[in-house]
Design a protein around this motif. Structure first.
Motif, mmCIF file in Angstrom:
data_model
loop_
_atom_site.group_PDB
_atom_site.id
_atom_site.type_symbol
_atom_site.label_atom_id
_atom_site.label_comp_id
_atom_site.label_asym_id
_atom_site.label_seq_id
_atom_site.Cartn_x
_atom_site.Cartn_y
_atom_site.Cartn_z
ATOM 1 N N LYS A 94 -15.721 -2.092 -2.708
ATOM 2 C CA LYS A 94 -14.609 -3.005 -3.000
ATOM 3 C C LYS A 94 -14.371 -3.986 -1.856
ATOM 4 C CE LYS A 94 -11.733 -0.242 -6.136
ATOM 5 N NZ LYS A 94 -10.406 0.373 -6.312
ATOM 6 N N THR A 95 -14.501 -3.478 -0.629
ATOM 7 C CA THR A 95 -14.255 -4.329 0.534
ATOM 8 C C THR A 95 -15.382 -5.330 0.739
ATOM 9 O OG1 THR A 95 -13.109 -2.476 1.577
ATOM 10 C CG2 THR A 95 -13.673 -4.322 2.989
ATOM 11 N N GLY A 119 -10.319 1.299 2.732
ATOM 12 C CA GLY A 119 -11.142 1.568 1.563
ATOM 13 C C GLY A 119 -11.902 2.871 1.692
ATOM 14 N N SER A 129 0.857 -1.188 0.000
ATOM 15 C CA SER A 129 0.000 0.000 0.000
ATOM 16 C C SER A 129 0.893 1.238 0.000
ATOM 17 C CB SER A 129 -0.916 -0.005 1.233
ATOM 18 O OG SER A 129 -1.746 1.127 1.242
ATOM 19 N N LYS A 153 -16.910 4.015 -2.685
ATOM 20 C CA LYS A 153 -16.391 3.075 -3.665
ATOM 21 C C LYS A 153 -15.482 2.056 -2.988
ATOM 22 C CE LYS A 153 -13.839 2.855 -8.032
ATOM 23 N NZ LYS A 153 -13.081 3.630 -9.049
ATOM 24 N N GLY A 154 -14.705 2.525 -2.021
ATOM 25 C CA GLY A 154 -13.845 1.618 -1.262
ATOM 26 C C GLY A 154 -14.642 0.656 -0.414
ATOM 27 N N TYR A 201 -5.746 -4.472 1.872
ATOM 28 C CA TYR A 201 -5.787 -3.059 2.240
ATOM 29 C C TYR A 201 -5.284 -2.205 1.070
ATOM 30 C CZ TYR A 201 -5.088 1.130 5.146
ATOM 31 O OH TYR A 201 -5.136 2.396 5.680
ATOM 32 N N ASN A 220 -11.059 5.727 -0.932
ATOM 33 C CA ASN A 220 -12.016 5.862 -2.035
ATOM 34 C C ASN A 220 -13.452 6.106 -1.591
ATOM 35 O OD1 ASN A 220 -10.220 5.295 -4.372
ATOM 36 N ND2 ASN A 220 -9.951 3.344 -3.323
ATOM 37 N N GLU A 229 -5.326 -2.979 -2.082
ATOM 38 C CA GLU A 229 -6.245 -3.051 -3.215
ATOM 39 C C GLU A 229 -7.438 -2.105 -3.070
ATOM 40 O OE1 GLU A 229 -7.488 -7.049 -3.784
ATOM 41 O OE2 GLU A 229 -5.557 -7.730 -4.579
ATOM 42 N N VAL A 230 -8.008 -2.043 -1.852
ATOM 43 C CA VAL A 230 -9.227 -1.249 -1.693
ATOM 44 C C VAL A 230 -8.952 0.245 -1.555
ATOM 45 C CG1 VAL A 230 -10.455 -3.172 -0.629
ATOM 46 C CG2 VAL A 230 -9.257 -1.533 0.833
ATOM 47 N N CYS A 231 -7.714 0.634 -1.229
ATOM 48 C CA CYS A 231 -7.424 2.064 -1.042
ATOM 49 C C CYS A 231 -6.596 2.642 -2.165
ATOM 50 C CB CYS A 231 -6.749 2.307 0.300
ATOM 51 S SG CYS A 231 -5.025 1.767 0.375
#
Length: 264
Positions: free
Chosen positions: A192-193, A181, A115, A188-189, A259, A185, A261-263
């Protein structure tokens, strides 16, 4: 090594093994078991029988006491290091300073590599979770004895060998991923989570299954007198250290990857 020293060494280990072998044969069947191996294995999973009184308020699983003990040890150790060790750090570090810096640096690098943009809180969480898993898993090596509510002695297990502790760690890691997330985002985050809704379940049961397998194998070895000499030390130490290292790495790695990926 000279031939004479080799002979003495092999003789020593031979006598040692022979003494334990004779002891296991003589003691076979000469002690009372208050529960069968099936009951022992079942209680290692469910903790229905061997419970401990928590200050006379409530009967709890032994892992609860282990969790409190590990938390207290970590907090006390952190306080001592902060007050007595960190102010004395040197430009050329000693052994303990190098160990401490490498332990912190491992989780910091793990957070930054997975991240790159948001990693300060993630690094702190990975360090905390990793330290708790490692120390908590190694805690059972000390074999601290307590008496159950029925008066039977029992060794305190690893906190995460209880399904409740493993679920707590999995869900807490999932909430940290969710917070990343939201911070990165927004809604949107969150989406994703939440699409990886099975993540806390898989993380919890992976952690629980790995630690429990070592506990069950050790219980099985300890139960039989013929196996309870020397072998439990080897089995217990190897299984415990292996699980401590692997599960610390696996959970912190998965948390940092999701972590990131979602942020992103």
């Amino acid at each position: 090594m000279s031939k004479k020293k080799k002979i003495l060494m092999f003789t020593f280990f031979g006598v040692w093994i022979l003494v334990f072998l004779i002891g296991s044969i003589l003691l076979q069947g000469r002690y009372d078991k208050f529960e069968t191996i099936q009951e022992t294995m079942r209680d290692a999973v469910l903790h229905e029988t061997n419970q401990i009184s928590l200050f006379g308020i409530k009967d709890v699983n032994p892992a609860v006491i282990s969790g409190f003990a590990v938390t207290a040890v970590l907090l006390l150790l952190a306080l001592i290091i902060r007050i007595a060790v960190i102010p004395r750090f040197k430009l050329i570090p000693g052994r303990f300073q190098m160990l401490l810096e490498e332990w912190v640096g491992f989780f910091d690098r793990l957070a930054k590599s997975n991240s790159p943009h948001r990693n300060k809180f993630l690094g702190a969480y990975l360090f905390t979770a990793g330290s708790y898993i490692f120390v908590g898993t190694c805690f059972e090596l000390f074999g601290l004895q307590v008496n159950t509510t029925e008066g039977h002695p029992i060794a305190l297990p690893a906190p995460l060998a209880d399904i409740n502790g493993a679920i707590m760690m999995g869900c807490l890691s999932y909430l940290v991923i969710l917070s990343g997330g939201i911070a990165g985002n927004g809604m949107k985050g969150v989406g994703k989570t939440l699409k990886d809704f099975s993540l806390p379940i898989s993380m919890s049961f992976r952690l629980f299954g790995a630690l429990l397998s070592g506990a069950l194998v050790t219980e099985l070895v300890y139960y039989y007198v013929t196996l309870s000499y020397v072998l439990p030390v080897i089995v217990g130490v190897l299984f415990t250290l292996l699980h401590a290292l692997i599960q610390t790495y696996v959970l912190t790695m998965l948390t940092s990857v999701f972590y990131g990926e979602v942020c992103e």
